[in-house]
Design an enzyme around this catalytic site. Sequence first.
Site, PDB file in Angstrom:
ATOM      1  CB  THR A  49      -3.320  -2.602   1.635  1.00 11.18           C
ATOM      2  OG1 THR A  49      -2.212  -2.300   1.151  1.00 11.18           O
ATOM      3  CG2 THR A  49      -3.903  -1.993   3.197  1.00 11.18           C
ATOM      4  CG  ASP A  84       0.481  -7.501   4.648  1.00  9.27           C
ATOM      5  OD1 ASP A  84      -0.018  -6.470   4.249  1.00  9.27           O
ATOM      6  OD2 ASP A  84       1.489  -8.864   5.096  1.00  9.27           O
ATOM      7  CG  ASP A  87       0.409  -4.348   0.914  1.00  9.85           C
ATOM      8  OD1 ASP A  87       1.472  -4.555   0.991  1.00  9.85           O
ATOM      9  OD2 ASP A  87      -0.316  -3.671   1.675  1.00  9.85           O
ATOM     10  N   GLY A  88       3.574  -4.929  -0.778  1.00 12.44           N
ATOM     11  CA  GLY A  88       4.821  -3.978  -0.094  1.00 12.44           C
ATOM     12  C   GLY A  88       5.652  -4.423  -1.501  1.00 12.44           C
ATOM     13  CG  ASP A 105       1.839  -3.268   4.326  1.00 17.62           C
ATOM     14  OD1 ASP A 105       1.112  -3.631   4.115  1.00 17.62           O
ATOM     15  OD2 ASP A 105       2.994  -3.811   5.080  1.00 17.62           O
ATOM     16  CG  ASP A 109       1.179  -5.956   8.094  1.00 19.62           C
ATOM     17  OD1 ASP A 109       0.068  -6.180   7.108  1.00 19.62           O
ATOM     18  OD2 ASP A 109       2.103  -5.974   7.986  1.00 19.62           O
TER      19      ASP A 109
END
Length: 219
Positions: A49, A84, A87-88, A105, A109
Amino acid sequence: MLSREEYLAAWARWHGGTDPSASPLVRGWLSLAYALARPLAGVPPLLATALGLLVAAGAAVLAVPGGGWLVAAGVLVGVSGLLDSLDGALAIAGGRASRRGFVLDSAVDRLTEAAYATALWLAGAPGWLAAAFGALCWLPDYLRARAGQAGVAETGALSVWERPTRVAMTGFSLGGAGVVALLGGRGSVVVLAGTAAGVLLGAIAVGQLGVTLRRSLSG
């Protein structure tokens, strides 16, 4: 670690029941993030992140000199988007997803998308157009969040202006402008066209989402 299908199903649950299969681009983007996450299963999601935000800021910095540097700026935008999603994938597929991480997160974003809009402005897009681009990156997710607070369980179908599209539009606009500049052309024209196309897609997405949420909220 979850299988890819289990990861996609878990992603859908974390995103209000949204089916990633409804958009080949989104499903492909998530599948790529999952493939990257598998060999990096031990990496903390927070690290990805933070790196994603730093890389996005770097893209804005490289937009200042313009010219051929915009190619590198476009590449950094793409890398930030992958980080991005990574990380999810690390959090969800690795069983480490949490509400705190989900909120963090989402906040990052919005900061990275502000960096994208700034990069487009620094590369030659009019300020008002770059601001509209950034606002339309933010508005769909804000509407979904507010609808969720109002009791809407599902956040609506995927639109034409989801996160992968925003990343791709910004990256190709900057990178394309850099290529044109290296060839002796006016890269700012490419940036202007790409930013305007993003604003149009964002407006369409808000309309799509508005129709869906209106039905849900009137029930």
